[in-house]
Motif scaffolding. Sequence first.
Motif, PDB file in Angstrom:
ATOM      1  N   GLN A   1       0.905  -1.319  -0.028  1.00  0.00           N
ATOM      2  CA  GLN A   1       0.036   0.138  -0.063  1.00  0.00           C
ATOM      3  C   GLN A   1       0.941   1.322  -0.166  1.00  0.00           C
ATOM      4  N   GLY A   2       0.752   2.080  -0.966  1.00  0.00           N
ATOM      5  CA  GLY A   2       1.403   3.175  -0.889  1.00  0.00           C
ATOM      6  C   GLY A   2       0.743   4.594  -0.328  1.00  0.00           C
ATOM      7  N   GLY A   3       1.263   5.456  -0.660  1.00  0.00           N
ATOM      8  CA  GLY A   3       0.714   6.798  -0.144  1.00  0.00           C
ATOM      9  C   GLY A   3      -0.196   7.586  -1.141  1.00  0.00           C
ATOM     10  N   GLN A   4      -0.820   6.768  -2.085  1.00  0.00           N
ATOM     11  CA  GLN A   4      -2.061   7.459  -2.912  1.00  0.00           C
ATOM     12  C   GLN A   4      -3.228   7.604  -2.230  1.00  0.00           C
ATOM     13  N   ASP A   5      -3.825   8.613  -2.325  1.00  0.00           N
ATOM     14  CA  ASP A   5      -5.299   8.830  -2.065  1.00  0.00           C
ATOM     15  C   ASP A   5      -6.386   8.083  -2.740  1.00  0.00           C
ATOM     16  N   ASN A   6      -7.431   8.210  -2.459  1.00  0.00           N
ATOM     17  CA  ASN A   6      -8.616   7.229  -3.349  1.00  0.00           C
ATOM     18  C   ASN A   6      -8.700   8.060  -4.815  1.00  0.00           C
ATOM     19  N   THR A   7      -7.938   8.947  -5.299  1.00  0.00           N
ATOM     20  CA  THR A   7      -7.863   9.469  -6.545  1.00  0.00           C
ATOM     21  C   THR A   7      -6.660   9.040  -7.185  1.00  0.00           C
ATOM     22  N   GLY A   8      -5.901   8.338  -6.436  1.00  0.00           N
ATOM     23  CA  GLY A   8      -4.411   8.099  -6.973  1.00  0.00           C
ATOM     24  C   GLY A   8      -3.399   9.143  -7.233  1.00  0.00           C
ATOM     25  N   ALA A   9      -3.721  10.014  -6.404  1.00  0.00           N
ATOM     26  CA  ALA A   9      -2.671  11.260  -6.041  1.00  0.00           C
ATOM     27  C   ALA A   9      -1.977  11.134  -5.123  1.00  0.00           C
ATOM     28  N   LEU A  10      -0.763  11.344  -5.369  1.00  0.00           N
ATOM     29  CA  LEU A  10       0.511  11.366  -4.375  1.00  0.00           C
ATOM     30  C   LEU A  10       1.190  12.618  -3.974  1.00  0.00           C
ATOM     31  N   SER A  11       1.088  12.838  -2.511  1.00  0.00           N
ATOM     32  CA  SER A  11       1.819  14.175  -2.014  1.00  0.00           C
ATOM     33  C   SER A  11       3.334  13.960  -2.476  1.00  0.00           C
ATOM     34  N   PRO A  12       4.136  15.014  -2.531  1.00  0.00           N
ATOM     35  CA  PRO A  12       5.722  15.016  -2.931  1.00  0.00           C
ATOM     36  C   PRO A  12       6.220  14.800  -1.315  1.00  0.00           C
ATOM     37  N   ASP A  13       5.305  14.774  -0.212  1.00  0.00           N
ATOM     38  CA  ASP A  13       5.805  14.785   1.237  1.00  0.00           C
ATOM     39  C   ASP A  13       5.995  13.459   1.721  1.00  0.00           C
ATOM     40  N   PHE A  14       7.244  13.081   2.202  1.00  0.00           N
ATOM     41  CA  PHE A  14       7.166  11.652   2.594  1.00  0.00           C
ATOM     42  C   PHE A  14       6.292  11.320   3.646  1.00  0.00           C
ATOM     43  N   ALA A  15       6.321  12.226   4.690  1.00  0.00           N
ATOM     44  CA  ALA A  15       5.402  11.939   5.954  1.00  0.00           C
ATOM     45  C   ALA A  15       3.918  11.771   5.524  1.00  0.00           C
ATOM     46  N   VAL A  16       3.364  12.547   4.634  1.00  0.00           N
ATOM     47  CA  VAL A  16       1.940  12.497   4.248  1.00  0.00           C
ATOM     48  C   VAL A  16       1.907  11.264   3.635  1.00  0.00           C
ATOM     49  N   GLN A  17       2.804  10.752   2.635  1.00  0.00           N
ATOM     50  CA  GLN A  17       2.491   9.322   1.917  1.00  0.00           C
ATOM     51  C   GLN A  17       2.673   8.233   2.884  1.00  0.00           C
ATOM     52  N   VAL A  18       3.351   8.356   4.032  1.00  0.00           N
ATOM     53  CA  VAL A  18       3.426   7.370   5.078  1.00  0.00           C
ATOM     54  C   VAL A  18       2.085   7.223   5.528  1.00  0.00           C
ATOM     55  N   GLU A  19       1.645   8.366   6.193  1.00  0.00           N
ATOM     56  CA  GLU A  19       0.301   8.418   6.978  1.00  0.00           C
ATOM     57  C   GLU A  19      -0.834   7.647   6.053  1.00  0.00           C
ATOM     58  N   GLN A  20      -0.894   8.239   4.694  1.00  0.00           N
ATOM     59  CA  GLN A  20      -1.911   7.864   3.839  1.00  0.00           C
ATOM     60  C   GLN A  20      -1.679   6.202   3.500  1.00  0.00           C
ATOM     61  N   ALA A  21      -0.437   5.910   3.681  1.00  0.00           N
ATOM     62  CA  ALA A  21      -0.063   4.373   3.293  1.00  0.00           C
ATOM     63  C   ALA A  21      -0.881   3.437   4.449  1.00  0.00           C
ATOM     64  N   TYR A  22      -0.656   4.034   5.617  1.00  0.00           N
ATOM     65  CA  TYR A  22      -1.107   3.531   6.855  1.00  0.00           C
ATOM     66  C   TYR A  22      -2.492   3.375   6.739  1.00  0.00           C
ATOM     67  N   THR A  23      -3.199   4.596   6.384  1.00  0.00           N
ATOM     68  CA  THR A  23      -4.614   4.747   6.233  1.00  0.00           C
ATOM     69  C   THR A  23      -5.357   3.763   5.299  1.00  0.00           C
ATOM     70  N   ASN A  24      -4.424   3.655   4.036  1.00  0.00           N
ATOM     71  CA  ASN A  24      -4.924   2.405   3.167  1.00  0.00           C
ATOM     72  C   ASN A  24      -4.630   1.246   3.704  1.00  0.00           C
ATOM     73  N   LEU A  25      -3.563   0.990   4.397  1.00  0.00           N
ATOM     74  CA  LEU A  25      -3.596  -0.311   4.927  1.00  0.00           C
ATOM     75  C   LEU A  25      -4.621  -0.851   5.857  1.00  0.00           C
ATOM     76  N   ARG A  26      -5.165   0.341   6.678  1.00  0.00           N
ATOM     77  CA  ARG A  26      -6.436  -0.018   7.596  1.00  0.00           C
ATOM     78  C   ARG A  26      -7.521   0.036   6.614  1.00  0.00           C
ATOM     79  N   THR A  27      -7.686   0.380   5.596  1.00  0.00           N
ATOM     80  CA  THR A  27      -8.692   0.201   4.707  1.00  0.00           C
ATOM     81  C   THR A  27      -8.885  -1.182   4.363  1.00  0.00           C
ATOM     82  N   ALA A  28      -7.618  -1.673   3.819  1.00  0.00           N
ATOM     83  CA  ALA A  28      -7.533  -3.107   3.470  1.00  0.00           C
ATOM     84  C   ALA A  28      -7.926  -4.108   4.516  1.00  0.00           C
ATOM     85  N   LEU A  29      -7.475  -3.808   5.660  1.00  0.00           N
ATOM     86  CA  LEU A  29      -7.729  -4.726   7.004  1.00  0.00           C
ATOM     87  C   LEU A  29      -9.136  -4.634   7.252  1.00  0.00           C
ATOM     88  N   ASP A  30      -9.747  -3.469   7.385  1.00  0.00           N
ATOM     89  CA  ASP A  30     -11.260  -3.575   7.471  1.00  0.00           C
ATOM     90  C   ASP A  30     -12.064  -4.189   6.289  1.00  0.00           C
TER      91      ASP A  30
END
Length: 160
Positions: free
Chosen positions: A65-94
């Motif tokens: 799971q990468g840092g893409q939001d639900n539109t596929g967009a990626l922030s250039p900021d590492f911290a934002v991508q990491v947070e989004q990737a863990y949000t995406n992982l949580r969505t997959a777990l759910d």
Amino acid sequence: MSRAIKHLLIEGLIIMTIGVPTATTANELKLTIINPQNLYDPSPNGYSTAVITPRGARVAYISGQGGQDNTGALSPDFAVQVEQAYTNLRTALDALGARPDQVAKLTVFVVDHDMSKLEVLTRNVKKMFGEALPAQTLIPVPKLAIDPMLFEVEAVIILE
């Protein structure tokens, strides 16, 4: 029916009964976290040395799971991508009906890794997993699937 046939049938039933798995409760499917005292304690850095999965549990694998939001967009900021990737992982777990404490193993891939990125990674892992820290491997890489991607996390989950 002869005594020998009855004996074989009864033995066959016993063998078949012994081979049938019994139902397991949710408590029996709990992961066991191991951090040996004679090794460095990795928990302050957001992972455990080893995790034992329970016998008879089903295993699921979540793709990176990468840092893409639900539109596929990626922030250039590492911290934002990491947070989004863990949000995406949580969505997959759910979607699997799983909780973070069922994650046995994480593998994270970090583009151009350096020590300054560890704080971001540790903060996000601890936020998601609390005290139930999975085993984890960090792999520094020169690039990921698409150029703006800076982080990816994949997981092995034990399902109840």
